[in-house]
Design a protein around this motif. Structure first.
Motif, PDB file in Angstrom:
ATOM      1  N   LEU A 390       0.843  -0.962   0.096  1.00  0.00           N
ATOM      2  CA  LEU A 390       0.002  -0.069   0.030  1.00  0.00           C
ATOM      3  C   LEU A 390       0.840   1.137  -0.061  1.00  0.00           C
ATOM      4  O   LEU A 390       0.607   2.231  -0.789  1.00  0.00           O
ATOM      5  CB  LEU A 390      -0.966  -0.132   1.406  1.00  0.00           C
ATOM      6  CG  LEU A 390      -2.229  -0.894   1.375  1.00  0.00           C
ATOM      7  CD1 LEU A 390      -2.789  -0.866   2.513  1.00  0.00           C
ATOM      8  CD2 LEU A 390      -3.128  -0.789  -0.076  1.00  0.00           C
ATOM      9  N   SER A 391       1.712   1.466   0.893  1.00  0.00           N
ATOM     10  CA  SER A 391       2.791   2.536   0.951  1.00  0.00           C
ATOM     11  C   SER A 391       3.342   2.919  -0.327  1.00  0.00           C
ATOM     12  O   SER A 391       3.447   4.139  -0.815  1.00  0.00           O
ATOM     13  CB  SER A 391       3.695   2.471   2.004  1.00  0.00           C
ATOM     14  OG  SER A 391       4.587   1.084   1.927  1.00  0.00           O
ATOM     15  N   ASN A 429       7.370 -11.286  -1.242  1.00  0.00           N
ATOM     16  CA  ASN A 429       6.117 -11.015  -1.797  1.00  0.00           C
ATOM     17  C   ASN A 429       6.035 -10.784  -3.255  1.00  0.00           C
ATOM     18  O   ASN A 429       6.350  -9.592  -3.335  1.00  0.00           O
ATOM     19  CB  ASN A 429       5.351 -10.239  -0.923  1.00  0.00           C
ATOM     20  CG  ASN A 429       3.727 -10.322  -0.909  1.00  0.00           C
ATOM     21  OD1 ASN A 429       3.224  -9.716  -1.970  1.00  0.00           O
ATOM     22  ND2 ASN A 429       3.025 -11.005  -0.250  1.00  0.00           N
ATOM     23  N   LYS A 430       5.416 -11.309  -3.951  1.00  0.00           N
ATOM     24  CA  LYS A 430       5.548 -11.117  -5.293  1.00  0.00           C
ATOM     25  C   LYS A 430       4.511  -9.822  -5.752  1.00  0.00           C
ATOM     26  O   LYS A 430       4.966  -9.150  -6.635  1.00  0.00           O
ATOM     27  CB  LYS A 430       4.809 -12.449  -6.421  1.00  0.00           C
ATOM     28  CG  LYS A 430       5.489 -13.575  -6.291  1.00  0.00           C
ATOM     29  CD  LYS A 430       5.038 -14.716  -7.090  1.00  0.00           C
ATOM     30  CE  LYS A 430       5.915 -15.924  -7.034  1.00  0.00           C
ATOM     31  NZ  LYS A 430       5.493 -16.702  -7.918  1.00  0.00           N
ATOM     32  N   ALA A 431       3.427  -9.714  -4.939  1.00  0.00           N
ATOM     33  CA  ALA A 431       2.712  -8.214  -4.935  1.00  0.00           C
ATOM     34  C   ALA A 431       3.393  -7.420  -4.910  1.00  0.00           C
ATOM     35  O   ALA A 431       3.522  -6.036  -5.637  1.00  0.00           O
ATOM     36  CB  ALA A 431       1.304  -8.497  -4.263  1.00  0.00           C
ATOM     37  N   VAL A 432       4.148  -7.345  -3.611  1.00  0.00           N
ATOM     38  CA  VAL A 432       5.050  -6.142  -3.217  1.00  0.00           C
ATOM     39  C   VAL A 432       6.016  -6.020  -4.210  1.00  0.00           C
ATOM     40  O   VAL A 432       6.329  -4.507  -4.745  1.00  0.00           O
ATOM     41  CB  VAL A 432       5.564  -6.352  -2.030  1.00  0.00           C
ATOM     42  CG1 VAL A 432       6.457  -5.137  -1.496  1.00  0.00           C
ATOM     43  CG2 VAL A 432       4.598  -6.531  -0.887  1.00  0.00           C
ATOM     44  N   ALA A 433       6.861  -7.055  -4.785  1.00  0.00           N
ATOM     45  CA  ALA A 433       8.112  -6.931  -5.989  1.00  0.00           C
ATOM     46  C   ALA A 433       7.247  -6.359  -7.227  1.00  0.00           C
ATOM     47  O   ALA A 433       7.877  -5.369  -7.606  1.00  0.00           O
ATOM     48  CB  ALA A 433       8.366  -8.362  -6.069  1.00  0.00           C
ATOM     49  N   ALA A 434       6.204  -6.739  -7.781  1.00  0.00           N
ATOM     50  CA  ALA A 434       5.561  -6.192  -8.707  1.00  0.00           C
ATOM     51  C   ALA A 434       5.200  -4.518  -8.565  1.00  0.00           C
ATOM     52  O   ALA A 434       5.429  -3.740  -9.400  1.00  0.00           O
ATOM     53  CB  ALA A 434       4.113  -6.922  -9.376  1.00  0.00           C
ATOM     54  N   THR A 435       4.838  -4.430  -7.531  1.00  0.00           N
ATOM     55  CA  THR A 435       4.251  -2.776  -7.071  1.00  0.00           C
ATOM     56  C   THR A 435       5.512  -2.017  -7.229  1.00  0.00           C
ATOM     57  O   THR A 435       5.491  -0.915  -7.667  1.00  0.00           O
ATOM     58  CB  THR A 435       3.524  -2.547  -5.745  1.00  0.00           C
ATOM     59  OG1 THR A 435       2.189  -3.620  -6.196  1.00  0.00           O
ATOM     60  CG2 THR A 435       2.964  -1.506  -5.730  1.00  0.00           C
ATOM     61  N   CYS A 436       6.567  -2.427  -6.355  1.00  0.00           N
ATOM     62  CA  CYS A 436       8.145  -1.667  -6.246  1.00  0.00           C
ATOM     63  C   CYS A 436       8.732  -1.394  -7.673  1.00  0.00           C
ATOM     64  O   CYS A 436       9.126  -0.634  -8.046  1.00  0.00           O
ATOM     65  CB  CYS A 436       8.875  -2.621  -5.405  1.00  0.00           C
ATOM     66  SG  CYS A 436       8.256  -2.490  -3.690  1.00  0.00           S
TER      67      CYS A 436
END
Length: 591
Positions: A390-391, A429-436
């Motif tokens: 989220l951040s 975490n794949k979702a965090v990696a993609a967002t980053c």
């Protein structure tokens, strides 16, 4: 009526009936007449005689509902047989039913005592529990009182709040009163359990028997009887009710917003718990805009649970697209909440912020953009993957939406985010990696670092990205060193591995700075003992590269020292060397 033989009493009752009918608007002794009627009901068991004053009671109630209701609660608070008969008579006619319920509500909503006065000057307080006792008798009637449905939402909430209050405080006068009630038999041992029975009876009479059953099945009524969990029970009951009637939901929201607008902290938590769950019901009748008026006040509440429930309500409202633009005034207050020590609070705040900032109709001013960027970055490394994602996603929106006059000021903060974003591209975490990764591409475009952006697009290796970062931002090498040393301690193996790989690249660039190079070398060397075999392997691969860089740096340093000596010699002896034809030495020294 109260003295003498029965014949005289009946004659007095008939005369009273006639007098009330003719002089009802000017009567000044209504409480005394009510007490007299109550005694008449008590002393007469013959139905024909007992009901001879029914019309008198109805006429009196219609003209003076306040005095009649309060007087009856005072003279028969435990609701004996006579009082029960009077209450039933008062709510069987359409002209008095609503008036009686309205007056009972006034008493029910004050715990434990309702301060009032009657026309005879009596100012004795009335117990709210006495009104509950009267309502219980009314609910036992076989015939449905018409006015009950009109006041159902407020009656229900008033009773629920009574349960809440009675679990937190039991004044002596209430305790004494309830012991007297129990002497009549058939009542629960505690007032709170009796109030719960009344709530169930109210739900069943209004056709919500299934709601009462579901709450019972989920042990909601038992939960309501404990001060620590009553807000949970309120939420459960609201969830069961909200599917029943859209009109009912709107009425409840309207009343609760009005209640929470007052300065009554004792009802703050249960009322908020009920309101937030009702807000989740679909339909335009739910007054979400009224709820928004409460937000600035209750975001500052000292009760963390109230603030948490408020944020839950905001999350529900955000799911209605047309409501999001109306929340623009909350962005600053939500930004301030990101510094809260409670991570659950921060998580819910981020969830609301993400929904608000992604709406193009909600502007992000430069001061807020700078505050958001500054307060979001520490959350990139939060232990909760959801907070991290989220951040970072909100940070991306800030970069996209910042006003033109704020872009220059934002650049420093975006520069600071580059290396954390690079490391979290390798987040477990794949979702965090993609967002980053998406945010890193946005950041490089914002900073006009096109080469770095292209490397990120085509290469997922830390060394390649790190090499390009150091070429593009050479002056920030010392800053990157400090950030890397922090990430070497990351709880994630993949991020520690990426940090060690980057330190290898950074060490090659800082080989001419002995102290910093030694720090890098010792950090990588220590990583060979890491708990993760992948980090160990990366450290063992990096150490030879650092040694080679150190050797290369040493040779280069000696060459630079020799060149310096030649330059100094040339400056001192240039005339003689020139005369002797040492032109090549001068050229070498210059090279």
């Amino acid at each position: 009526m109260t003295e003498g033989q029965s014949y005289d009493a009946e004659a007095g009752a008939a005369l009273l009936d006639m007098l009330v009918e003719s002089e009802i608007s000017t009567l000044k002794q209504v409480p005394r007449i009510v007490r007299c009627i109550h005694q008449w009901f008590m002393t007469n068991t013959d139905e024909s005689v007992e009901h001879s004053l029914d019309n008198t009671l109805v006429e009196l109630t219609d003209a003076h509902p306040h005095d009649v209701v309060v007087a009856l609660l005072r003279c028969a608070p435990s609701c004996d047989r006579a009082a029960a008969a009077m209450w039933r008579m008062m709510v069987t006619t359409s002209m008095t039913t609503k008036k009686v319920f309205r007056e009972l509500l006034c008493v029910l909503e004050d715990w434990p005592l309702h301060s009032t006065s009657t026309c005879d000057g009596d100012q004795q307080d009335v117990l709210a529990l006495a009104a509950t006792r009267a309502l219980w008798e009314i609910l036992q009637m076989p015939r449905f009182p018409r006015g009950l449905k009109v006041y159902f939402p407020r009656l229900l909430l008033a009773l629920l709040f009574q349960v809440v209050y009675s679990t937190e405080q039991m004044p002596d006068e209430v305790d004494t009163f309830w012991r007297e009630c129990q002497e009549e038999g058939g009542l629960p041992t505690s007032p709170s359990r009796f109030i719960v029975l009344t709530v169930k009876a109210l739900l069943c009479r209004l056709g919500y028997r299934l709601v009462a059953f579901e709450v019972e099945r989920k042990r909601g009524w038992d939960t309501l009887l404990h001060a620590e969990t009553h807000h949970c029970a309120m939420g459960l009951l609201a969830r069961e009710i909200r599917v029943v009637s859209r009109h009912l939901n709107a009425s409840v929201v309207s009343y609760l917003v009005e209640l929470l607008s007052r300065n009554e902290p004792r009802c703050e938590l249960p009322a908020m718990a009920f309101l937030v769950e009702i807000l989740a019901s679909p339909g335009p009748n739910v007054r979400a805009e009224s709820f928004l008026q409460l937000v600035p006040r209750y975001l500052q509440s000292t009760c963390s649970m109230t603030r948490s429930l408020l944020l839950k309500g905001l999350n529900v409202i955000c799911d209605t697209p047309w409501m999001v633009p109306k929340m623009r005034f909350l962005v600053q207050r939500l930004t301030d909440l990101l510094q809260d020590a409670d991570m659950d609070m921060v998580r819910m705040t981020l969830s609301v912020l993400r929904k608000v900032v992604r709406d193009p109709s909600v502007p992000i001013s430069t001061p807020i953009a700078l505050q958001l960027a500054e307060r979001l970055q520490p959350l990139f490394d939060n232990e909760s993957w959801y907070v991290r994602q989220l951040s970072v996603s909100i940070f991306k929106k800030v970069i996209e939406r910042v006003a033109n006059d704020g872009k220059k000021l934002l650049k420093t903060l975006v520069h600071q985010s580059l290396l954390p974003l690079i490391f979290h591209v390798f987040d477990e975490n794949k979702a965090v990696a993609a967002t980053c990764r998406d945010t890193l591409l946005q950041a490089t475009a914002f900073l006009k670092k096109e080469k770095l952006r292209q490397v990120v697009l085509r290469d997922q290796q830390t060394e390649a990205i790190g090499e390009c970062l150091l070429v593009e931002c050479r002056s920030r090498a010392a800053e990157y060193l400090g950030q890397s040393l922090t990430y070497v301690q990351s709880p994630q193996d993949s991020i520690r591995e990426a940090a060690v790989a980057f330190l290898g690249v950074l060490g090659q660039h800082m080989r001419a700075q002995p102290e910093k190079f030694r720090l890098i070398y010792h950090t990588v060397q220590h990583a060979t003992k890491d708990s993760s075999p992948y980090v160990q392997r990366q450290a063992l691969h990096t150490l030879p590269l650092l040694r080679a860089a150190a050797a290369s740096g040493s040779s280069r340093s000696r060459l630079q020292e020799l060149q310096s000596q030649l330059r100094q010699a040339w400056r001192r002896r240039r005339p003689s060397l020139w005369g002797n034809g040492w032109l090549c030495c001068w050229g070498s020294a210059q090279d």
